[in-house]
Every structure is written in C-alpha cells, then in structure tokens.
Write an enzyme that holds these catalytic residues in place. Structure first.
Site, PDB file in Angstrom:
ATOM      1  N   LYS A 163      54.154  98.953  43.489  1.00  0.00           N
ATOM      2  CA  LYS A 163      55.196  97.930  43.390  1.00  0.00           C
ATOM      3  C   LYS A 163      54.941  97.015  42.185  1.00  0.00           C
ATOM      4  O   LYS A 163      55.878  96.606  41.489  1.00  0.00           O
ATOM      5  CB  LYS A 163      55.260  97.123  44.683  1.00  0.00           C
ATOM      6  CG  LYS A 163      55.850  97.941  45.843  1.00  0.00           C
ATOM      7  CD  LYS A 163      55.617  97.282  47.185  1.00  0.00           C
ATOM      8  CE  LYS A 163      56.264  98.090  48.307  1.00  0.00           C
ATOM      9  NZ  LYS A 163      55.783  97.670  49.638  1.00  0.00           N
ATOM     10  N   VAL A 177      60.809  97.220  46.026  1.00  0.00           N
ATOM     11  CA  VAL A 177      59.782  96.168  46.063  1.00  0.00           C
ATOM     12  C   VAL A 177      60.215  95.080  47.044  1.00  0.00           C
ATOM     13  O   VAL A 177      61.264  94.458  46.873  1.00  0.00           O
ATOM     14  CB  VAL A 177      59.558  95.522  44.678  1.00  0.00           C
ATOM     15  CG1 VAL A 177      58.427  94.487  44.739  1.00  0.00           C
ATOM     16  CG2 VAL A 177      59.245  96.568  43.623  1.00  0.00           C
TER      17      VAL A 177
END
Lengths: 331, 331
Positions: A221, A148
């Site tokens: 994410k 992420v």
C-alpha cells in the site's frame, strides 16, 4: 435530471465483487436521482462462470452465479473486450509478485476503451506508471481508492480535497488485521500467538496471515501511495519492512507505562523514505486508533497535518470506495 | 503541459485574504507545473483601497495595500463587475445576521459570470439555496470548503471522496477556540475564565469571543453542513445551541474519572436534528482531539464511520482550503 447510462462489468466475484454488485443494486435509484447516472451491471466474470447481458443482468442470473452455478460460454476476456460497457471493476485477489490476473484484465479493459476501477493492489503497486500512461493514451480513467485503506479515503482526499498542497509525508496504519492484534494484545495483556489465533477464528485474520503480520500488505500500500501521490517509481523492494511477530505483551506494557502504544506504521515521505515498522505512538496522537480501523496522517505544506480514520476492511467498505470511484468518473 | 490562465480577485484583505495572496505567490509555479493553471491575481479590494491590473498585480502594489496605503479610484463593485477575471475569492468578515457585505459580493460576482470561492460563513448559512440556484443558472461554481473546519476537508470529502454514500449524520468539533479552552481546562484543572483570558492573550480567542464560546460559530457551520450536505433548508434558529461557559473544572474531572472528556459537539443528522452542546466523549473516541484541532465523524451507509481531523483555524489553513477549491474548479 438527465440520465446517462453507465454500463459496468465486474471481474472477480469474491467478497468485494459481490459487495459492488450489491451496492449497485441497492443504490441504483439513489444514484439516478442524485447524480443523473443510470448504473447498469452488464457482466460478471469469475473462475467458474461468466455472465453478460447488454440490457443489464437479471437478479436471477446474478443469483445463480453467486450460488456457484457454472454459466455462460464466453471468457472473461470476451466480456471485457466484446460486451459494450463503460467501466470495468477489477476485484480479483491481489498477487504482489506478478499482479496477475488483475494486470491483464486492466490492460485489456483500457485497450478496449473502458474506464477501470480496482481494489487490486498488485497491478497498481507493480505497474503504476505503465498503466497510467496507457489510461492517459486511451483517454480513460484508472482509479484505485479501494486498494489503500478500504473505505477510508486517502488518494482522492490528497488529490482533490488537498489539491495544490505539497505533500511532505504520509504516515499511518494501513492494515486492520495488525491493528486488531496489537490492540487486543495491549488491552488484554495477551501474547501474539494467542491473539492471532483468535483473530483467525473470528475471521479478522486469514488462515495464512503472513502477508499481514509480516508487513507486506502495508508495504504494498505504501508503494501505491509513493507512486500515485509522491510521483516515485518505487517497488516493493524499496520498502524497509518489519512486521509485528516479535512484539511481546511486555513491550506493550512498557510502552503503555510511558504513555505510548505500539502500532505497525507505514511511512512514506517526499525524500524517498519508505518504511514499515512497529513504532511507539503517543496515546493522544490521532494515529492511536484501535480495533481494525485504518488511519493516515498526511503532512502538507499548506493545510498542516490532516488525519483521516476509517474502516480498512470489509466487502461493503471496499465496495464503497469502488462505488465512489465509479461515480467520481462522471461528476 | 498546456497552460490555462485563471484570473483571480480577492475581496476582503484581512488575515485570510492575505493568506490567499501569499499562497498564490508561493505556489504559482507549482500549480502551473502540476495542474496546467497559470494563476494571476488581478485585483484586491478592502475597505481602505482597491487595486486592479488585468496583467496581474505587482508585488509592489500588493505591498502598498498591505501597508494600509489608500489606493485606486475604483470600488470593490467595479473590481467585481468591470475587471475581467475568472474567480472571485470572498474573504470579508462573517456577519451571521445579514451576510453582508459578503452576500452582495457573491451575488454580484456570480451575476458577472465569475466563479466564487469563499471562507465567509454568513452568506452560505443564510442564502445557500438562492446562491446555489444563481450559480447553476450562470453555469458557475460556488465553493466554500474554508467556511467549515478551516483546512480540514469536509464538504469536498463528503461530496467527492464519499460520493454515492448516504450521509446519516455528521458530528464534530468545529470551533478551535472552544476546543482549546476545554482542553486546557481539563489538562491544567483551571477555571473557564482563566483559560479564556489566556486564550485571548495568545490570540487563540478574539477579544469578543462570545460567538465562539456561546456555540454560535459552531451552529452556523452546522447550518452550512445541513443545507449543503443534507439538502435541508435550515437557518440558525433551527439549531438548539448551548455553549461552554458553564463547564467547570469539577465537571471535567468527574468526566475524566469515568473515562470521558467534555467537548463542544455540533451534531446534524438526516432526520433534521441540529444541535450544539457540550457532550461527554469517550477518551478513545476519534472525536477526542486536543488543542485547537477540529474533527468530524461522518456516519455513512456504505463506508461506515469516516473521521477527519485538521487545523480549524489560521490564515494559511483557511487559504489552503480556498486554494484547493480554486484548483478544484479546473481539475
């Protein structure tokens, strides 16, 4: 400083995996001096070859693999299970439907008593709970900062720097390609298709960029953040997703006149809201960052709002996050 | 979850110390559940009284001390040395000339085998090397995230989240009072003295705000970053300092017309440069944050530029950083 040898394998030798190998080479002395860790790359696997050497791979062997020379007579599974090492770095491409082959690599490595550090979103988004349970059972770490926000720290920032804070929400731009497209459209008053093509030509967008522009990448994410930070048990299907394909230069101009800019925002909160959509962001808001940058604002109960901005993409940037994760295991 | 009892003392019971006590009260259950730590406040000392109870202070005793009732017949030194505890929280006011009384408190606590967490800039800026050596010798931690940037994580962010990165420079707004004044001056086209008075009236600037507006506070924070992150051996005298007193609305307007804003920027780099001065910041730069916010851009060799934005002041915000530091000792 006392030196501890840390033996590393890299599974998946594309841009990110090569970045990790390069960073290990470049930073080996620095890490020995500053952290007392002697990093030793003992194996690399990709589809066309697997190399391993328990004494540390030579530059020559790595160079040949980079050049695409088929090498070795062992499989990636052999490398993970048979070659003695401490940390398996998983950098194969993300598959958000099955998580494979990353999922199998990670399970195999944990079962074999290796710590795991990965940039691969698929396994973490799909099987977070199972994988963390397995890691805990084996007494090993599973780290995924690179999955992420690339080089932008967010998981470690929330868990460590903001330890003790209740996290109310995280809201941000988690896809550099979409941010680039919207930034260029706004700056140059150009239509979506034109800027997408430009982004593809200069390598910022992939030839098939549907996962980026449709918001899928951002949504995956968000799922990782939801599960790892908010303790949810979310999957991709829980995310309400809208992409940027229908944004027009007109919409951007109208927003601009009113003091706003349009950004593709991912939003997760402790109430279970999971949403990806184009949103109006006030120009003076910290979330208004341009180009391919990523940004996240973390709303907390003690520290207030904390915003972090960094490069979301790039092989060295992802490798940087992986590298910090590796060192973090031994700090 | 197995529970470890962590006994805490607070030395200095002003806004920040009270914030810490309040956060411990409010978050005790949360921390027990999430980190397996049972926080127990066993002593508080200020000029007018010292209370201690190895079984944990009662709300009543804390309330009386808050109300200014003189209590206890022990000294703060007795509390630090004689009352068995694990972490001493030092939140007395900063003295940048002598570091006292914080310096003595910190040395005494480390000598007595306590971990130390502090928001006090003086001792860290003046005696960083000596204090860290003492902490290492005693096998104890000395943490000071709250001393720079309040709730905005920077020390832990660089050391942990960006572990393995070489840090090239850190540049930022480290004083919320100056940022408030410059932001208001630019927005309302008002002269410096007018906005300073306003800031004093609403409690954003202290009655004697010379340390803020002359850049001293920012410089001291830079020294802390220089020593703790860049491994320098710097003192306040090594910093080239210029404050904001001579900034005019005209200068701000000229900057604005050219696409810039003027901010008081602290700048430290690995070459030894240490400088505090008003600088032109492009409006679209992540350093352009308004109000009382703090911000820092960390230039690294792997992760590129990472920017972090947060609340630089406020008792709960400083307490938040102290709280995360305490938990970080046991993670």
């Amino acid at each position: 400083m006392k030196q501890e040898t840390v033996r590393i394998s890299i599974i998946g030798f594309g841009y990110v995996g090569r970045g990790v190998a390069e960073v290990i080479r470049r930073k080996r002395e620095y890490v020995a001096r500053n952290y007392g860790i002697d990093l030793k790359l003992v194996g690399i696997a990709d589809l066309w070859g697997v190399i391993a050497d328990e004494d540390g791979l030579t530059e020559e062997a790595i160079g040949k693999l980079k050049a695409g020379e088929k090498q070795g007579d062992i499989t990636s599974r052999d490398l993970i299970t048979e070659i003695e090492h401490d940390v398996m770095v998983e950098t194969t491409p993300t598959n958000v439907e099955t998580g494979e082959p990353g999922l199998t690599h990670i399970i195999t490595a944990l079962e074999s008593g290796r710590h795991v550090v990965t940039s691969n979103k698929g396994p973490i988004a799909l099987e977070y709970g199972t994988l963390m349970d397995l890691a805990a059972k084996k007494g090993k770490e599973l780290k995924f900062e690179a999955s992420v926000g690339g080089a932008m720290p967010i998981i470690s920032l929330v868990r460590q720097d903001l330890a003790g804070n209740g996290i109310i929400s995280i809201k941000g731009i988690l896809n550099g390609t979409c941010n680039y497209i919207l930034t260029r459209m706004a700056e140059e008053n150009l239509p979506y298709e034109h800027v997408l093509k430009e982004a593809q030509q200069i390598g910022i967008a992939e030839a098939d960029s549907s996962k980026d522009v449709e918001g899928v990448d951002t949504a995956v994410k968000l799922v990782i953040l939801a599960n790892s930070i908010f303790g949810m048990n979310a999957t991709y299907n829980d995310v309400k997703v809208k992409g940027i394909m229908e944004i027009t230069p007109d919409a951007l101009r109208l927003a601009n006149d009113a003091g706003y800019i349009i950004k593709l925002i991912g939003d997760v909160d402790s109430g279970g809201r999971l949403e990806v959509a184009p949103r109006l962001v006030p120009k003076e808001d910290p979330l208004n960052v341009g180009g391919t940058l990523n940004v996240a604002t973390i709303k907390t109960d003690l520290a207030g709002d904390i915003t972090v901005i960094g490069k979301g993409a790039g092989p060295i940037e992802a490798a940087s996050a992986i590298f910090s994760d590796i060192i973090g295991i031994y700090m």
